[in-house]
Design a protein around this motif. Structure first.
Motif, PDB file in Angstrom:
ATOM      1  N   PRO A 136      38.215  30.599  24.235  1.00 31.69           N
ATOM      2  CA  PRO A 136      37.053  32.019  25.125  1.00 31.69           C
ATOM      3  C   PRO A 136      38.366  31.396  26.407  1.00 31.69           C
ATOM      4  N   PRO A 137      37.761  32.978  27.769  1.00 35.70           N
ATOM      5  CA  PRO A 137      39.038  32.719  28.892  1.00 35.70           C
ATOM      6  C   PRO A 137      39.430  31.469  29.738  1.00 35.70           C
ATOM      7  N   GLU A 138      38.346  30.938  30.278  1.00 37.24           N
ATOM      8  CA  GLU A 138      38.205  30.045  30.433  1.00 37.24           C
ATOM      9  C   GLU A 138      37.629  28.542  29.658  1.00 37.24           C
ATOM     10  N   PRO A 139      38.682  27.719  28.634  1.00 38.17           N
ATOM     11  CA  PRO A 139      38.295  26.825  27.634  1.00 38.17           C
ATOM     12  C   PRO A 139      38.107  25.773  29.048  1.00 38.17           C
ATOM     13  N   SER A 140      36.533  24.586  28.161  1.00 41.81           N
ATOM     14  CA  SER A 140      36.529  23.759  28.585  1.00 41.81           C
ATOM     15  C   SER A 140      37.354  22.538  28.434  1.00 41.81           C
ATOM     16  N   ALA A 141      38.304  21.877  28.894  1.00 37.51           N
ATOM     17  CA  ALA A 141      38.591  20.232  28.365  1.00 37.51           C
ATOM     18  C   ALA A 141      37.498  18.603  28.130  1.00 37.51           C
ATOM     19  N   ALA A 142      36.660  19.298  28.537  1.00 36.13           N
ATOM     20  CA  ALA A 142      35.531  18.294  28.648  1.00 36.13           C
ATOM     21  C   ALA A 142      36.564  17.027  29.327  1.00 36.13           C
ATOM     22  N   GLY A 143      37.021  16.750  30.316  1.00 35.75           N
ATOM     23  CA  GLY A 143      37.501  15.618  30.966  1.00 35.75           C
ATOM     24  C   GLY A 143      38.599  14.718  29.963  1.00 35.75           C
ATOM     25  N   GLN A 144      39.458  15.903  28.921  1.00 34.54           N
ATOM     26  CA  GLN A 144      40.351  14.488  27.977  1.00 34.54           C
ATOM     27  C   GLN A 144      41.438  15.359  28.110  1.00 34.54           C
ATOM     28  N   ARG A 145      42.214  14.249  28.272  1.00 36.82           N
ATOM     29  CA  ARG A 145      43.203  13.874  28.154  1.00 36.82           C
ATOM     30  C   ARG A 145      44.496  15.234  27.015  1.00 36.82           C
ATOM     31  N   THR A 146      44.119  16.129  27.604  1.00 37.33           N
ATOM     32  CA  THR A 146      44.722  17.649  26.465  1.00 37.33           C
ATOM     33  C   THR A 146      46.123  18.369  27.293  1.00 37.33           C
ATOM     34  N   ILE A 147      47.107  19.251  26.643  1.00 38.51           N
ATOM     35  CA  ILE A 147      47.650  20.421  27.167  1.00 38.51           C
ATOM     36  C   ILE A 147      46.484  21.523  27.963  1.00 38.51           C
ATOM     37  N   LEU A 148      46.002  21.281  27.450  1.00 40.84           N
ATOM     38  CA  LEU A 148      44.687  22.292  28.536  1.00 40.84           C
ATOM     39  C   LEU A 148      44.162  22.178  29.550  1.00 40.84           C
ATOM     40  N   SER A 149      44.864  20.847  30.288  1.00 47.13           N
ATOM     41  CA  SER A 149      44.691  20.871  30.959  1.00 47.13           C
ATOM     42  C   SER A 149      45.703  20.744  32.373  1.00 47.13           C
ATOM     43  N   LEU A 150      46.338  21.833  32.214  1.00 47.99           N
ATOM     44  CA  LEU A 150      47.641  21.862  32.370  1.00 47.99           C
ATOM     45  C   LEU A 150      47.229  22.500  33.911  1.00 47.99           C
ATOM     46  N   VAL A 197      37.670  43.412  27.749  1.00 47.21           N
ATOM     47  CA  VAL A 197      38.753  44.050  29.030  1.00 47.21           C
ATOM     48  C   VAL A 197      38.534  43.172  29.976  1.00 47.21           C
ATOM     49  N   ALA A 198      37.178  43.170  30.326  1.00 44.26           N
ATOM     50  CA  ALA A 198      36.936  42.474  31.465  1.00 44.26           C
ATOM     51  C   ALA A 198      37.351  40.540  31.455  1.00 44.26           C
ATOM     52  N   GLN A 199      37.130  40.012  30.464  1.00 45.29           N
ATOM     53  CA  GLN A 199      37.925  38.570  30.450  1.00 45.29           C
ATOM     54  C   GLN A 199      39.419  38.915  30.515  1.00 45.29           C
ATOM     55  N   PHE A 200      40.012  39.712  30.150  1.00 44.07           N
ATOM     56  CA  PHE A 200      41.413  39.674  30.189  1.00 44.07           C
ATOM     57  C   PHE A 200      41.847  40.242  31.195  1.00 44.07           C
ATOM     58  N   LEU A 201      41.455  40.959  32.136  1.00 48.86           N
ATOM     59  CA  LEU A 201      41.352  41.182  33.500  1.00 48.86           C
ATOM     60  C   LEU A 201      41.646  40.079  34.370  1.00 48.86           C
ATOM     61  N   PHE A 259      48.007  47.861  31.371  1.00 49.03           N
ATOM     62  CA  PHE A 259      47.933  46.858  29.267  1.00 49.03           C
ATOM     63  C   PHE A 259      46.756  46.781  28.146  1.00 49.03           C
ATOM     64  N   SER A 260      45.427  46.829  29.520  1.00 51.40           N
ATOM     65  CA  SER A 260      44.425  46.535  28.631  1.00 51.40           C
ATOM     66  C   SER A 260      43.729  48.612  28.848  1.00 51.40           C
ATOM     67  N   ARG A 261      44.462  48.737  29.276  1.00 47.89           N
ATOM     68  CA  ARG A 261      43.603  50.826  29.483  1.00 47.89           C
ATOM     69  C   ARG A 261      44.762  51.019  28.330  1.00 47.89           C
ATOM     70  N   SER A 262      45.809  50.887  28.743  1.00 49.48           N
ATOM     71  CA  SER A 262      46.525  51.404  26.808  1.00 49.48           C
ATOM     72  C   SER A 262      46.605  50.653  25.401  1.00 49.48           C
ATOM     73  N   ASN A 263      45.477  49.684  25.749  1.00 49.99           N
ATOM     74  CA  ASN A 263      45.182  49.251  24.480  1.00 49.99           C
ATOM     75  C   ASN A 263      44.024  49.387  24.011  1.00 49.99           C
ATOM     76  N   ARG A 264      42.916  49.639  24.751  1.00 53.95           N
ATOM     77  CA  ARG A 264      41.628  49.408  25.025  1.00 53.95           C
ATOM     78  C   ARG A 264      41.521  49.751  23.567  1.00 53.95           C
ATOM     79  N   ASN A 265      41.870  50.117  22.554  1.00 55.97           N
ATOM     80  CA  ASN A 265      41.185  50.610  20.798  1.00 55.97           C
ATOM     81  C   ASN A 265      41.925  49.500  20.294  1.00 55.97           C
ATOM     82  N   ARG A 266      42.692  49.608  19.962  1.00 57.13           N
ATOM     83  CA  ARG A 266      43.900  48.926  19.372  1.00 57.13           C
ATOM     84  C   ARG A 266      43.437  47.247  19.325  1.00 57.13           C
TER      85      ARG A 266
END
Length: 305
Positions: free
Chosen positions: A222-236, A135-139, A119-126
């Motif tokens: 960001p590719p690896e968000p920080s939930a800062a120890g909170q009760r959030t769906i990001l800690s799934l 691209v590196a963060q997605f891979l 996907f990243s190779r075929s959509n590098r521009n768009r």
């Protein structure tokens, strides 16, 4: 060292007062208050975009969303699509009518790493706008869910469709001079591509996965968000979290409300501060009982947990 010289100028009996010696103040160091969970959370999940902290802005959707889920069984695809949409409704985020053109593409794959590479190779521009860092963060590194938001920067208050029809003249009509605190433009999300690794995400219940996808679709994270120890769906997918929720929490909702209420043309640092203020106010208000999409009449497909 920051030096401040205070000169006292007063008239006494028609004569100048004697000049006072300069006063030297210690160096001023601005620090974030310790134990500020809201500030830590907001700083951990907001990014200024490609223009950097002092010129960038927080991106948000300024058009209706439209979700499409592919890659799993028809029953799971349809159920996830409905549940993600229900989460948007519970946040008062507009969603397109049935048959709308998808702007949030969710792909479930048993070969997620290979799909990401192709996907990243075929959509590098768009999609990635030839940015090697994006691209590196997605891979990598491999993770249960990864995403890429496609954003644009346009004039404030001008519909992107009108701008296209006017061949850019609408942008010039809506443009004002920039200042040190705001610009004549705002940053908006146009598309979100969300890739779910079917194996790595298999431990998550489908209702929790739907809430997680809804949150990350709405926020240019960001590719690896920080939930800062909170009760959030990001800690799934955080195995160290003691209590991983299965739905959007009050913390999540307060953040989304704050994000979509922020002044769109302020610069990033001021937007961050406004999000924090709005989020604190939202968390201080009495909790409002909201319908939980997980309790909708449509039950999850059997064997989905």
């Amino acid at each position: 060292m920051v030096v401040s010289t205070i000169m006292a100028l007063a008239l006494l009996g028609g004569q100048d007062a004697p000049q006072q010696p300069p006063v030297t103040l210690p160096e001023v160091v601005v620090q974030f208050a310790p134990g500020d969970p809201v500030g830590q959370f907001v700083r951990g999940i907001t990014v200024p975009g490609e223009h950097g902290r002092y010129q960038g802005q927080v991106a948000r959707w300024d058009a209706d969303l439209c979700v499409s889920v592919v890659g799993s069984s028809p029953e799971v695809n349809a159920w996830l699509t409905e549940q993600i949409t229900a989460n948007f409704r519970s946040l008062d985020v507009p969603h397109g009518k049935p048959g709308c053109e998808p702007t949030v593409a969710v792909v479930i794959s048993t070969e997620a790493d290979a799909f990401a590479e192709a996907f990243s190779r075929s959509n590098r521009n768009r999609i990635f706008k030839t940015r090697a860092g994006a691209v590196a963060q997605f891979l990598g590194p491999p993770r249960p869910v990864r995403w890429q938001h496609v954003t644009r920067t346009g004039p404030v208050g001008v519909d992107p469709r009108e701008e296209t029809l006017a061949e850019g003249f609408a942008a010039e009509l809506g443009r004002m001079s920039n200042s040190r605190i705001m610009t004549s433009t705002a940053r908006a999300i146009e598309q979100a591509i969300i890739l779910v690794d079917a194996e790595r995400a298999s431990a998550a219940p489908l209702d929790a996965l739907a809430a997680y996808i809804a949150f990350i679709a709405l926020v240019d994270l960001p590719p690896e968000p920080s939930a800062a120890g909170q009760r959030t769906i990001l800690s799934l997918f955080d195995e160290t979290a003691p209590d991983r929720p299965r739905a959007l929490t009050r913390w999540d909702r307060a953040f989304i409300d704050a994000l979509y209420g922020v002044t769109p043309d302020d610069l990033f640092s001021l937007q961050q501060m406004e999000i924090q203020l709005r989020m604190r106010r939202g968390l201080a208000e009495p909790a409002i009982s909201r319908p939980d999409p997980a309790n909708s009449p449509q039950s999850a497909p059997s064997g989905s947990d």
